[in-house]
Write a protein that holds these residues in place. Sequence first.
Motif, PDB file in Angstrom:
ATOM      1  N   LEU A  74      39.781 -13.940  -9.346  1.00  0.00           N
ATOM      2  CA  LEU A  74      40.458 -15.111  -9.917  1.00  0.00           C
ATOM      3  C   LEU A  74      40.536 -16.252  -8.905  1.00  0.00           C
ATOM      4  CD1 LEU A  74      43.290 -13.290 -11.903  1.00  0.00           C
ATOM      5  CD2 LEU A  74      41.245 -14.400 -12.848  1.00  0.00           C
ATOM      6  N   GLU A  75      40.668 -15.904  -7.638  1.00  0.00           N
ATOM      7  CA  GLU A  75      40.687 -16.929  -6.587  1.00  0.00           C
ATOM      8  C   GLU A  75      39.309 -17.579  -6.458  1.00  0.00           C
ATOM      9  OE1 GLU A  75      42.488 -17.302  -2.110  1.00  0.00           O
ATOM     10  OE2 GLU A  75      41.314 -15.514  -2.567  1.00  0.00           O
ATOM     11  N   THR A  76      38.251 -16.777  -6.526  1.00  0.00           N
ATOM     12  CA  THR A  76      36.887 -17.304  -6.473  1.00  0.00           C
ATOM     13  C   THR A  76      36.634 -18.272  -7.628  1.00  0.00           C
ATOM     14  OG1 THR A  76      36.069 -15.330  -5.355  1.00  0.00           O
ATOM     15  CG2 THR A  76      34.436 -16.655  -6.529  1.00  0.00           C
ATOM     16  N   ARG A  77      37.220 -17.968  -8.771  1.00  0.00           N
ATOM     17  CA  ARG A  77      37.067 -18.839  -9.952  1.00  0.00           C
ATOM     18  C   ARG A  77      38.061 -20.005  -9.930  1.00  0.00           C
ATOM     19  NH1 ARG A  77      37.408 -15.085 -15.055  1.00  0.00           N
ATOM     20  NH2 ARG A  77      37.184 -17.111 -16.086  1.00  0.00           N
ATOM     21  N   GLN A  78      38.819 -20.089  -8.850  1.00  0.00           N
ATOM     22  CA  GLN A  78      39.802 -21.163  -8.634  1.00  0.00           C
ATOM     23  C   GLN A  78      40.871 -21.201  -9.728  1.00  0.00           C
ATOM     24  OE1 GLN A  78      37.447 -24.703  -7.953  1.00  0.00           O
ATOM     25  NE2 GLN A  78      36.986 -24.049  -5.863  1.00  0.00           N
ATOM     26  N   LEU A  79      41.305 -19.993 -10.146  1.00  0.00           N
ATOM     27  CA  LEU A  79      42.371 -19.871 -11.135  1.00  0.00           C
ATOM     28  C   LEU A  79      43.698 -19.485 -10.469  1.00  0.00           C
ATOM     29  CD1 LEU A  79      40.334 -17.968 -13.866  1.00  0.00           C
ATOM     30  CD2 LEU A  79      40.917 -20.408 -13.809  1.00  0.00           C
ATOM     31  N   ILE A  80      43.589 -18.879  -9.292  1.00  0.00           N
ATOM     32  CA  ILE A  80      44.757 -18.472  -8.498  1.00  0.00           C
ATOM     33  C   ILE A  80      44.565 -18.982  -7.077  1.00  0.00           C
ATOM     34  CG2 ILE A  80      45.763 -16.456  -7.318  1.00  0.00           C
ATOM     35  CD1 ILE A  80      45.848 -14.992  -9.839  1.00  0.00           C
ATOM     36  N   ARG A  81      45.675 -19.323  -6.452  1.00  0.00           N
ATOM     37  CA  ARG A  81      45.657 -19.760  -5.054  1.00  0.00           C
ATOM     38  C   ARG A  81      46.526 -18.791  -4.252  1.00  0.00           C
ATOM     39  NH1 ARG A  81      47.848 -24.416  -5.850  1.00  0.00           N
ATOM     40  NH2 ARG A  81      45.886 -25.412  -6.371  1.00  0.00           N
ATOM     41  N   ARG A  82      45.972 -18.325  -3.124  1.00  0.00           N
ATOM     42  CA  ARG A  82      46.736 -17.474  -2.193  1.00  0.00           C
ATOM     43  C   ARG A  82      47.189 -18.348  -1.041  1.00  0.00           C
ATOM     44  NH1 ARG A  82      43.763 -11.578  -1.811  1.00  0.00           N
ATOM     45  NH2 ARG A  82      41.929 -12.542  -2.696  1.00  0.00           N
ATOM     46  N   LEU A  83      48.473 -18.301  -0.764  1.00  0.00           N
ATOM     47  CA  LEU A  83      49.031 -19.079   0.348  1.00  0.00           C
ATOM     48  C   LEU A  83      49.754 -18.151   1.315  1.00  0.00           C
ATOM     49  CD1 LEU A  83      50.580 -21.929  -1.823  1.00  0.00           C
ATOM     50  CD2 LEU A  83      48.455 -22.041  -0.523  1.00  0.00           C
ATOM     51  N   ILE A  84      49.734 -18.504   2.584  1.00  0.00           N
ATOM     52  CA  ILE A  84      50.457 -17.714   3.586  1.00  0.00           C
ATOM     53  C   ILE A  84      51.947 -17.904   3.358  1.00  0.00           C
ATOM     54  CG2 ILE A  84      50.919 -17.428   6.048  1.00  0.00           C
ATOM     55  CD1 ILE A  84      48.019 -18.359   6.542  1.00  0.00           C
ATOM     56  N   LYS A  85      52.667 -16.792   3.299  1.00  0.00           N
ATOM     57  CA  LYS A  85      54.110 -16.826   3.069  1.00  0.00           C
ATOM     58  C   LYS A  85      54.793 -17.374   4.320  1.00  0.00           C
ATOM     59  CE  LYS A  85      57.571 -13.864   0.992  1.00  0.00           C
ATOM     60  NZ  LYS A  85      57.815 -12.528   0.464  1.00  0.00           N
ATOM     61  N   THR A  86      55.673 -18.335   4.146  1.00  0.00           N
ATOM     62  CA  THR A  86      56.313 -18.976   5.297  1.00  0.00           C
ATOM     63  C   THR A  86      57.228 -18.016   6.054  1.00  0.00           C
ATOM     64  OG1 THR A  86      58.008 -19.836   3.823  1.00  0.00           O
ATOM     65  CG2 THR A  86      56.198 -21.317   4.369  1.00  0.00           C
ATOM     66  N   SER A  87      57.880 -17.091   5.347  1.00  0.00           N
ATOM     67  CA  SER A  87      58.810 -16.173   6.007  1.00  0.00           C
ATOM     68  C   SER A  87      58.119 -14.968   6.638  1.00  0.00           C
ATOM     69  CB  SER A  87      59.872 -15.690   5.020  1.00  0.00           C
ATOM     70  OG  SER A  87      59.248 -15.002   3.951  1.00  0.00           O
ATOM     71  N   ASP A  88      56.875 -14.692   6.267  1.00  0.00           N
ATOM     72  CA  ASP A  88      56.129 -13.557   6.813  1.00  0.00           C
ATOM     73  C   ASP A  88      54.657 -13.939   6.819  1.00  0.00           C
ATOM     74  OD1 ASP A  88      54.868 -11.192   7.486  1.00  0.00           O
ATOM     75  OD2 ASP A  88      55.731 -10.028   5.851  1.00  0.00           O
ATOM     76  N   ARG A  89      54.149 -14.374   7.949  1.00  0.00           N
ATOM     77  CA  ARG A  89      52.797 -14.921   8.025  1.00  0.00           C
ATOM     78  C   ARG A  89      51.712 -13.899   7.693  1.00  0.00           C
ATOM     79  NH1 ARG A  89      52.199 -19.786   8.917  1.00  0.00           N
ATOM     80  NH2 ARG A  89      50.166 -19.661   9.868  1.00  0.00           N
ATOM     81  N   ARG A  90      52.077 -12.599   7.638  1.00  0.00           N
ATOM     82  CA  ARG A  90      51.091 -11.582   7.260  1.00  0.00           C
ATOM     83  C   ARG A  90      50.943 -11.478   5.750  1.00  0.00           C
ATOM     84  NH1 ARG A  90      53.974  -6.744   9.790  1.00  0.00           N
ATOM     85  NH2 ARG A  90      55.651  -8.104   9.129  1.00  0.00           N
ATOM     86  N   ALA A  91      51.966 -11.922   5.033  1.00  0.00           N
ATOM     87  CA  ALA A  91      51.961 -11.808   3.571  1.00  0.00           C
ATOM     88  C   ALA A  91      51.400 -13.069   2.924  1.00  0.00           C
ATOM     89  CB  ALA A  91      53.383 -11.545   3.080  1.00  0.00           C
ATOM     90  N   ARG A  92      50.897 -12.912   1.737  1.00  0.00           N
ATOM     91  CA  ARG A  92      50.355 -14.027   0.969  1.00  0.00           C
ATOM     92  C   ARG A  92      51.089 -14.113  -0.365  1.00  0.00           C
ATOM     93  NH1 ARG A  92      47.056 -15.958   4.700  1.00  0.00           N
ATOM     94  NH2 ARG A  92      45.500 -14.548   5.493  1.00  0.00           N
ATOM     95  N   THR A  93      51.336 -15.331  -0.799  1.00  0.00           N
ATOM     96  CA  THR A  93      51.931 -15.527  -2.114  1.00  0.00           C
ATOM     97  C   THR A  93      50.864 -16.065  -3.056  1.00  0.00           C
ATOM     98  OG1 THR A  93      52.672 -17.768  -1.570  1.00  0.00           O
ATOM     99  CG2 THR A  93      54.230 -15.974  -1.172  1.00  0.00           C
ATOM    100  N   LEU A  94      51.096 -15.869  -4.325  1.00  0.00           N
ATOM    101  CA  LEU A  94      50.120 -16.260  -5.334  1.00  0.00           C
ATOM    102  C   LEU A  94      50.732 -17.281  -6.283  1.00  0.00           C
ATOM    103  CD1 LEU A  94      48.985 -12.639  -6.222  1.00  0.00           C
ATOM    104  CD2 LEU A  94      47.845 -14.224  -4.672  1.00  0.00           C
ATOM    105  N   THR A  95      49.956 -18.292  -6.610  1.00  0.00           N
ATOM    106  CA  THR A  95      50.344 -19.272  -7.616  1.00  0.00           C
ATOM    107  C   THR A  95      49.108 -19.594  -8.454  1.00  0.00           C
ATOM    108  OG1 THR A  95      49.876 -21.114  -6.130  1.00  0.00           O
ATOM    109  CG2 THR A  95      52.154 -20.372  -6.220  1.00  0.00           C
ATOM    110  N   LEU A  96      49.350 -20.038  -9.667  1.00  0.00           N
ATOM    111  CA  LEU A  96      48.235 -20.466 -10.507  1.00  0.00           C
ATOM    112  C   LEU A  96      47.823 -21.877 -10.121  1.00  0.00           C
ATOM    113  CD1 LEU A  96      49.147 -19.312 -14.129  1.00  0.00           C
ATOM    114  CD2 LEU A  96      47.860 -18.106 -12.375  1.00  0.00           C
ATOM    115  N   THR A  97      46.547 -22.122 -10.163  1.00  0.00           N
ATOM    116  CA  THR A  97      46.034 -23.481  -9.984  1.00  0.00           C
ATOM    117  C   THR A  97      46.199 -24.215 -11.326  1.00  0.00           C
ATOM    118  OG1 THR A  97      43.824 -22.867 -10.695  1.00  0.00           O
ATOM    119  CG2 THR A  97      44.306 -22.680  -8.316  1.00  0.00           C
ATOM    120  N   LYS A  98      45.900 -25.493 -11.332  1.00  0.00           N
ATOM    121  CA  LYS A  98      45.931 -26.245 -12.600  1.00  0.00           C
ATOM    122  C   LYS A  98      44.957 -25.624 -13.598  1.00  0.00           C
ATOM    123  CE  LYS A  98      47.443 -30.703 -10.845  1.00  0.00           C
ATOM    124  NZ  LYS A  98      47.127 -32.114 -10.639  1.00  0.00           N
TER     125      LYS A  98
END
Length: 142
Positions: A74-98
């Motif tokens: 889904l990230e390759t298709r640019q439907l989801i974005r993975r971001l580095i979590k501010t409170s834990d730089r090892r973790a990633r959070t997920l959000t939907l793209t437009k």
Amino acid sequence: MAIIHQFPGYLIRRLHQLSVSIFTQRTQEAGFDLTQLQFAVLSVVDENPEIDQAKLSILVDMDKVTIGDVVSRLETRQLIRRLIKTSDRRARTLTLTKSGKALLRDVQPHVIKIQDEILRSLSPEERFNFVSLITKACRPSD
């Protein structure tokens, strides 16, 4: 009738096959390239912005490796974005793209109709009872 046609496990597998087949055919006919699991991931991420993959795997009831593969696609298709979590730089959070939000919005009415088709041989009351029972059967035992 063969004895397997009385086994819940066999019938659940068969219903799953029908569900996947109907979902795939109807979404493709409507011009969407999306699996049931991808739809589930997009839906859960939409309902839980900035969710991490571990929590996502719990909410979708799928192992972390499989969820990781789905998220990568889904990230390759640019439907989801993975971001580095501010409170834990090892973790990633997920959000939907437009694009992810637009796809989810556009496909949802089709997916809702598909549910009726999957259970087309049941009356509305039977559908309600079936969903209630299968939900209960899916709960972990105490």
